[in-house]
Design an enzyme around this catalytic site. Structure first.
Site, PDB file in Angstrom:
ATOM      1  N   ASN A   1      -7.157  -2.110  14.410  1.00 47.14           N
ATOM      2  CA  ASN A   1      -8.732  -2.362  14.296  1.00 47.14           C
ATOM      3  C   ASN A   1      -8.849  -3.481  13.127  1.00 47.14           C
ATOM      4  OD1 ASN A   1      -7.704  -1.517  11.817  1.00 47.14           O
ATOM      5  ND2 ASN A   1      -8.881   0.121  11.320  1.00 47.14           N
TER       6      ASN A   1
ATOM      7  N   ASP B   1       0.748  -1.042   0.086  1.00 46.32           N
ATOM      8  CA  ASP B   1      -0.105  -0.077   0.100  1.00 46.32           C
ATOM      9  C   ASP B   1       1.094   1.313   0.168  1.00 46.32           C
ATOM     10  OD1 ASP B   1       1.089  -0.360   2.588  1.00 46.32           O
ATOM     11  OD2 ASP B   1      -0.905  -0.853   3.304  1.00 46.32           O
TER      12      ASP B   1
ATOM     13  N   HIS C   1      -7.063  -4.272  10.422  1.00 49.45           N
ATOM     14  CA  HIS C   1      -6.694  -4.073   8.909  1.00 49.45           C
ATOM     15  C   HIS C   1      -5.828  -4.806   8.461  1.00 49.45           C
ATOM     16  CE1 HIS C   1      -4.451  -0.035   9.614  1.00 49.45           C
ATOM     17  NE2 HIS C   1      -3.615  -1.118   9.421  1.00 49.45           N
TER      18      HIS C   1
ATOM     19  N   GLU D   1      -9.547  -1.703   5.384  1.00 50.26           N
ATOM     20  CA  GLU D   1     -10.188  -0.875   6.700  1.00 50.26           C
ATOM     21  C   GLU D   1     -11.351  -1.888   6.987  1.00 50.26           C
ATOM     22  OE1 GLU D   1      -8.152   0.479   8.419  1.00 50.26           O
ATOM     23  OE2 GLU D   1      -7.830   2.420   7.760  1.00 50.26           O
TER      24      GLU D   1
HETATM   25  C1  GLP Z   1      -0.305   0.194   8.511  1.00 48.21           C
HETATM   26  C2  GLP Z   1       0.112  -0.664   7.420  1.00 48.21           C
HETATM   27  C3  GLP Z   1      -0.290  -2.006   7.635  1.00 48.21           C
HETATM   28  C4  GLP Z   1       0.525  -2.577   8.850  1.00 48.21           C
HETATM   29  C5  GLP Z   1      -0.189  -1.773  10.276  1.00 48.21           C
HETATM   30  C6  GLP Z   1       0.391  -2.117  11.354  1.00 48.21           C
HETATM   31  O1  GLP Z   1      -1.503   0.494   8.744  1.00 48.21           O
HETATM   32  N1  GLP Z   1      -0.608  -0.194   6.154  1.00 48.21           N
HETATM   33  O2  GLP Z   1       0.123  -2.900   6.501  1.00 48.21           O
HETATM   34  O3  GLP Z   1       0.257  -3.835   9.287  1.00 48.21           O
HETATM   35  O4  GLP Z   1       0.335  -0.383   9.736  1.00 48.21           O
HETATM   36  O5  GLP Z   1       1.549  -1.133  11.636  1.00 48.21           O
HETATM   37  P1  GLP Z   1       2.588  -1.435  12.953  1.00 48.21           P
HETATM   38  O6  GLP Z   1       3.321  -2.754  12.433  1.00 48.21           O
HETATM   39  O7  GLP Z   1       3.531  -0.299  12.996  1.00 48.21           O
HETATM   40  O8  GLP Z   1       1.813  -1.847  14.222  1.00 48.21           O
END
Ligand code: GLP
Length: 252
Positions: free
Chosen positions: A145, A74, A147, A152
């Protein structure tokens, strides 16, 4: 996508570092066996240790990564090309730079084009993945959440690459790194759940207590579009989950 009855392999590691190393070793084994492997990559704090361990391992084994191709999940919309918060920048810093992965081998959904031509940008990303022969192994983190990438709450299991409005909780989690909510992007372009489920192997990593509720829902809850990670468990034949003890706290 066919539903698969093969249950995920869940490993509870003694620490986040151990979990990150386990995922990195598998990546290194894959690239050693298949030097033109197609890797699906994720950003976020969870991945920092994975990439650090992979860089160490690739150097230790003198792995040839010159033919590896990568597809990131993304990218935010609305950030300048040179903004340090771009996911491409994160990947350059943690992986592509240290291993000198050529930028033409490192693919991201086109966030600039997506601003005016969301459909074209999404279609071309899907086509690029297909032209590469599909993704061999996809790394995934989880948002608090539920995702996956930026799929989302409300995302369907057969969703494809598209532009999406970021959820309030996602923006709130990201806000500190953007100097507050006002400066936090409102939209992103993301692979869909259907796109992700087509990768030949899925590796989910979640560390820390804040992820415990969503990890419990992913592994024990019913499928629920409000928690997109619940679509992973029953729909893939090669899903492994790496947790630390804190993230596994609510499992029974
Ligand atoms: C972002 C990314 C996700 C990732 C999430 C969790 O939202 N788009 O792909 O899994 O963050 O991030 P973290 O690893 O910092 O908890």
């Amino acid at each position: 996508m066919e539903k698969s009855s093969r249950p995920p392999i869940v490993t509870i590691h003694g620490s986040a570092d151990e979990g990150a190393v386990a995922a990195a070793l598998e990546l290194a084994d894959l690239v050693e066996a298949k030097p033109d492997a197609v890797l699906g990559l994720a950003t976020g704090g969870t991945m920092v240790g994975v990439y650090a361990a992979f860089v160490r391992e690739a150097r230790a084994r003198s792995l040839d990564v010159s033919r590896v191709r990568t597809f990131n999940l993304d990218e935010y919309l609305g950030l300048a090309v040179d903004d340090a918060k771009r996911f491409r920048h994160f990947m350059e810093l943690h992986l592509f730079g240290p291993l000198s992965i050529p930028s033409e081998h490192a693919h991201f959904p086109d966030a600039e084009r997506a601003q005016t031509d969301a459909v074209g940008a999404a279609r071309d990303y899907e086509s690029a993945i297909e032209a590469a022969g599909g993704i061999d192994l996809q790394l995934l983190g989880i948002g608090r959440n539920g995702h996956i990438a930026f799929n989302e709450p409300g995302s369907s299991p057969d969703s494809r690459t598209r532009v999406i409005e970021l959820h309030g909780a996602t923006r709130a989690d990201a806000a500190p790194s953007f100097g507050g909510l006002a400066g936090t992007p409102e939209r992103a372009i993301t692979m869909g759940m259907g796109t992700i489920l087509e990768a030949r192997a899925l590796r989910v990593l979640a560390f820390g207590e804040a992820k415990a509720p969503v990890v419990e829902r992913m592994l024990h809850g019913e499928e629920d579009p409000e928690t997109p990670c619940t679509f992973l468990r029953g729909r893939h034949g090669d899903l492994a989950v790496h947790l630390d003890r804190d993230a596994a706290r609510l499992l029974h």
